[in-house]
Structure formats: structure tokens, C-alpha cells
Design a protein around this motif. Structure first.
Motif, PDB file in Angstrom:
ATOM      1  N   VAL A   1      30.112  30.149  23.959  1.00 14.79           N
ATOM      2  CA  VAL A   1      31.308  31.477  24.190  1.00 14.79           C
ATOM      3  C   VAL A   1      31.789  31.862  25.298  1.00 14.79           C
ATOM      4  CG1 VAL A   1      32.328  33.895  23.454  1.00 14.79           C
ATOM      5  CG2 VAL A   1      30.287  32.496  22.072  1.00 14.79           C
ATOM      6  N   ALA A   2      33.449  30.911  25.443  1.00 15.37           N
ATOM      7  CA  ALA A   2      33.775  31.564  26.801  1.00 15.37           C
ATOM      8  C   ALA A   2      33.971  32.863  26.974  1.00 15.37           C
ATOM      9  CB  ALA A   2      35.002  30.316  27.132  1.00 15.37           C
ATOM     10  N   PRO A   3      34.711  33.310  28.219  1.00 14.49           N
ATOM     11  CA  PRO A   3      35.364  34.622  28.252  1.00 14.49           C
ATOM     12  C   PRO A   3      37.082  34.425  27.446  1.00 14.49           C
ATOM     13  CG  PRO A   3      34.893  33.819  30.196  1.00 14.49           C
ATOM     14  CD  PRO A   3      34.025  32.704  29.263  1.00 14.49           C
ATOM     15  N   ALA A   4      37.298  36.242  27.123  1.00 18.47           N
ATOM     16  CA  ALA A   4      38.614  36.157  26.406  1.00 18.47           C
ATOM     17  C   ALA A   4      39.921  35.357  27.512  1.00 18.47           C
ATOM     18  CB  ALA A   4      39.236  37.120  25.358  1.00 18.47           C
ATOM     19  N   LYS A   5      39.705  35.970  28.688  1.00 16.34           N
ATOM     20  CA  LYS A   5      40.381  35.293  29.542  1.00 16.34           C
ATOM     21  C   LYS A   5      40.084  35.132  30.553  1.00 16.34           C
ATOM     22  CE  LYS A   5      44.365  37.097  32.105  1.00 16.34           C
ATOM     23  NZ  LYS A   5      45.133  37.951  33.295  1.00 16.34           N
ATOM     24  N   GLU A   6      40.784  33.861  31.692  1.00 17.15           N
ATOM     25  CA  GLU A   6      39.361  33.309  32.484  1.00 17.15           C
ATOM     26  C   GLU A   6      38.795  34.226  33.346  1.00 17.15           C
ATOM     27  OE1 GLU A   6      39.805  30.476  36.156  1.00 17.15           O
ATOM     28  OE2 GLU A   6      40.487  29.524  35.056  1.00 17.15           O
ATOM     29  N   ASP A   7      37.401  34.535  34.064  1.00 13.41           N
ATOM     30  CA  ASP A   7      37.504  35.301  35.393  1.00 13.41           C
ATOM     31  C   ASP A   7      37.778  34.935  36.478  1.00 13.41           C
ATOM     32  OD1 ASP A   7      35.511  36.392  33.114  1.00 13.41           O
ATOM     33  OD2 ASP A   7      33.957  35.770  32.880  1.00 13.41           O
ATOM     34  N   ILE A   8      37.604  33.864  37.078  1.00 13.04           N
ATOM     35  CA  ILE A   8      38.433  33.361  38.473  1.00 13.04           C
ATOM     36  C   ILE A   8      39.282  34.553  38.551  1.00 13.04           C
ATOM     37  CG2 ILE A   8      39.059  31.403  40.110  1.00 13.04           C
ATOM     38  CD1 ILE A   8      36.819  30.181  39.149  1.00 13.04           C
ATOM     39  N   CYS A   9      39.707  35.239  39.224  1.00 14.64           N
ATOM     40  CA  CYS A   9      40.507  36.343  39.593  1.00 14.64           C
ATOM     41  C   CYS A   9      42.363  35.880  40.028  1.00 14.64           C
ATOM     42  CB  CYS A   9      40.837  36.899  40.233  1.00 14.64           C
ATOM     43  SG  CYS A   9      40.851  36.864  42.233  1.00 14.64           S
ATOM     44  N   TYR A  10      43.009  36.012  39.863  1.00  8.09           N
ATOM     45  CA  TYR A  10      44.796  35.418  39.961  1.00  8.09           C
ATOM     46  C   TYR A  10      44.452  35.015  41.221  1.00  8.09           C
ATOM     47  CZ  TYR A  10      46.328  39.844  41.631  1.00  8.09           C
ATOM     48  OH  TYR A  10      46.273  40.789  42.988  1.00  8.09           O
ATOM     49  N   ALA A  11      44.537  36.069  42.344  1.00  5.74           N
ATOM     50  CA  ALA A  11      44.290  36.361  44.369  1.00  5.74           C
ATOM     51  C   ALA A  11      43.623  34.729  44.774  1.00  5.74           C
ATOM     52  CB  ALA A  11      43.546  37.429  44.298  1.00  5.74           C
ATOM     53  N   THR A  12      42.192  34.586  43.987  1.00  7.58           N
ATOM     54  CA  THR A  12      41.684  33.257  44.047  1.00  7.58           C
ATOM     55  C   THR A  12      42.382  32.589  43.187  1.00  7.58           C
ATOM     56  OG1 THR A  12      39.693  34.928  44.022  1.00  7.58           O
ATOM     57  CG2 THR A  12      38.971  31.598  44.018  1.00  7.58           C
ATOM     58  N   THR A  13      42.822  32.214  42.619  1.00  9.76           N
ATOM     59  CA  THR A  13      43.324  30.302  41.916  1.00  9.76           C
ATOM     60  C   THR A  13      44.643  30.418  42.912  1.00  9.76           C
ATOM     61  OG1 THR A  13      42.495  31.435  39.693  1.00  9.76           O
ATOM     62  CG2 THR A  13      44.551  30.335  39.290  1.00  9.76           C
TER      63      THR A  13
END
Length: 319
Positions: free
Chosen positions: A195-207
Motif C-alpha cells: 500500500v502506497a501513501p495517499a500522497k507522496e511523502d517526499i516533501c514539495y521543497a525537496t522535490t
């Protein structure tokens, strides 16, 4: 006639530097000092940047590694942006401490997500780096044995979670986007019902910061300088991303004073960015140091606009 400096094109990554979670954490310490005076105790570095920590120390913050180092004197204690295991606020409550939680809300999201998976009987595969405060905090939200850490693709190929238990995964918020995608792909191949996260865990700032580094590497930056601390996960990842994106070299520096500008000798174009816990003044220091040796032509390369703001805790909200 004075000697002419060689020209150096500097591609300045945008976004760079402070993210909303770091900005909020620093403001929590500053506001606690304004309202309650010194000392304000902080468990662990509030963010991974010595310049920031030393500035707060000058204002009256006292940094400790454990609550046991803090006297029972009623002074505020702040938990760092990386998050803490549940045992830490429990200890603070047991000692009737005035605790302020500066955990980044995006890290708290991972904590709550992990709790929901656990409540539904799932064993959690946490993608992250052993020993990092964020990983320690996330694993510490659940009973021992509920989480298995997966650090890299090799571990993803060999990890053996408890047999017969349904699985879910979460990730540290400051990882390499590309590395994490590779690890997730391996885990999903091995465990199709993961099961994957509902929304990606890597944060917007990192991305966003990694995307900006890729953009400046694609523009021909032969060297990418990353302003950040060696214990800052997101800063170290930026240096790695730069090399993978095509920069011949990347360099992590804490501030301008630590930079030998001759590192850019022979370069036509370099890139410059800063990790999410590095203030803009340190970027300006690096530019000033480079300007002692080169005639700089600075161009900002912006891949995203960030307008995220996180509120302060109710105990410090504007009255």
C-alpha cells in the motif's frame, strides 16, 4: 591597468534555501524567546545548519540532545523540525515541561500515516537513512518491530518483512526523488499488494530543489555548489542529484568562508543552490567569495514558485 577578472556565469537555482517547515521551526524558537525570555531549550539542532543554530544560541537558545539535560525550571523546550519519537513528548509531559513542537507538518503527516497503517494491521516499510533524526522520530511513533527500514535498492531486493502481514510503505521527506522511485519500484515488484501513501511523502521543497538542480545541470553547469551542512540530508542529496544530472563536479559548502573560489577555475558556467535549512545570507556569502576572483554574471533559473506557509503552534499564535 588592473588585471581583468575572468567571467563566470552563475546559474542560481530557484527555489533554494529555507522551506516552510524550516522557517516555521526557527520562528517557534525566536517567538518563544521573545515571549518567555532566555533560556529556551531546544532538543537537537532545530534544523541542520550551524549558522542558524549559532544565531539562535546568541539570542538565548540552549541546544541539548536529550530532555535529561534540561533542569526542572519551567523554561520552554522546543522539539526540532525533524520530529521526535512518542517517548519524548511523553517524558516532557511526565515532567510537566512547557513543550513546543516544531516538527515540520509534512513530517507529522508521515507520522499520522504510519499510525493509520499500523491501526489497520499493516507492517510498514520505511524508506530512509538509518540514524537520521527524522527516521528515528517516525519509527518511534509505533511499537518496536512495527517498522522495517529500507535504505537503498540493494536492501529493497533482500528485505524480508514479517511473513503473512499486509504491507505499506512510507518515506523520509528529504530523500532523492529518483533513488526513492527506484526503491519503490523494486518493493512493488516484490510485494504487489504493497500500500502506497495517499500522497507522496517526499516533501514539495525537496522535490522542487532537486528539480532546480537538474535544470541548472542541464544548462551546462560544470560545477554545482550546494550551500548546506554535511548532516543535512536534503543538502547532501542535492550534491548527488547535480552529479547524476550531468554536472562534472558538485561541492557541499557550509558558507562562503569555507569556499576556495579557485575551485571554479577553468569553468565557464557553474550552478549554485542551497539546502532547505540554509538561509539566503549564506548564498550571498558564496557569491561574494566567488566575486573576489571572477566577474560574475548571475542568472536565476526558477522551476517552481513556493507559497506554502505553516502556522505557529497555538501557544505562540498571535494574540
Amino acid at each position: 591597468m588592473p588585471e581583468t577578472k575572468p567571467r563566470l556565469n552563475v546559474l542560481l537555482a530557484g527555489p533554494r534555501g529555507f522551506c516552510a517547515g524550516v522557517d516555521r521551526a526557527i520562528k517557534i524558537v525566536e517567538e518563544a524567546l521573545k515571549r518567555h525570555g532566555a533560556p529556551v531549550y531546544v532538543r537537537h539542532e532545530i534544523v541542520h545548519n550551524r549558522f542558524v543554530v549559532e544565531n539562535l544560541e546568541r539570542l538565548g537558545a540552549v541546544f541539548v540532545e536529550e530532555l535529561s539535560e534540561i533542569p526542572d525550571n519551567g523554561r520552554p523546550v522546543v522539539f526540532s523540525a525533524h520530529g521526535v519519537p512518542k517517548s519524548v513528548p511523553a517524558e516532557a509531559a511526565g515532567r510537566q515541561m512547557f513543550a513546543l513542537d516544531a516538527t515540520c507538518p509534512l513530517v507529522s503527516k508521515v507520522h499520522r500515516e504510519s499510525e493509520r497503517h499500523h491501526a489497520r494491521g499493516r507492517h510498514i516499510l520505511l524508506i530512509g537513512h538509518a540514524g537520521h533524526p527524522e527516521v528515528i522520530g517516525t519509527m518511534g511513533q509505533l511499537p518496536e518491530g512495527s517498522v522495517t527500514l529500507v535504505e537503498d535498492a540493494a536492501q529493497a531486493e533482500t528485505v524480508q518483512p514479517p511473513a503473512g502481514e499486509p504491507l505499506a510503505f512510507t518515506t523520509q521527506t528529504t530523500l532523492s526523488v529518483d533513488d526513492t522511485a527506484d526503491i519503490i519500484a523494486i518493493l512493488q515488484r516484490r510485494f504487489p499488494d504493497l500500500v502506497a501513501p495517499a500522497k507522496e511523502d517526499i516533501c514539495y521543497a525537496t522535490t522542487n530543489r532537486q528539480a532546480a538542480v537538474k535544470a541548472i545541470a542541464a544548462r551546462g553547469a560544470e560545477l554545482v555548489i550546494v550551500v548546506g551542512a554535511p548532516n543535512s540530508s536534503n543538502s547532501v542529496r542535492l550534491a548527488e542529484v547535480a552529479r547524476r544530472a550531468g554536472a562534472a563536479r558538485s561541492l557541499l559548502v557550509q558558507r562562503g568562508a569555507a569556499l576556495d573560489p579557485s575551485i571554479a577555475d577553468g569553468c565557464t558556467t557553474i550552478g549554485l543552490t542551497a539546502g532547505a535549512s540554509a538561509p539566503e545570507v549564506l548564498v550571498e556569502e558564496v557569491l561574494a567569495k566567488l566575486a573576489t576572483r571572477f566577474e560574475l554574471a548571475v542568472e536565476e533559473v526558477v522551476v517552481a514558485e513556493e507559497k506554502v506557509v505553516f502556522r505557529l503552534p497555538p501557544a505562540l499564535a498571535a494574540e
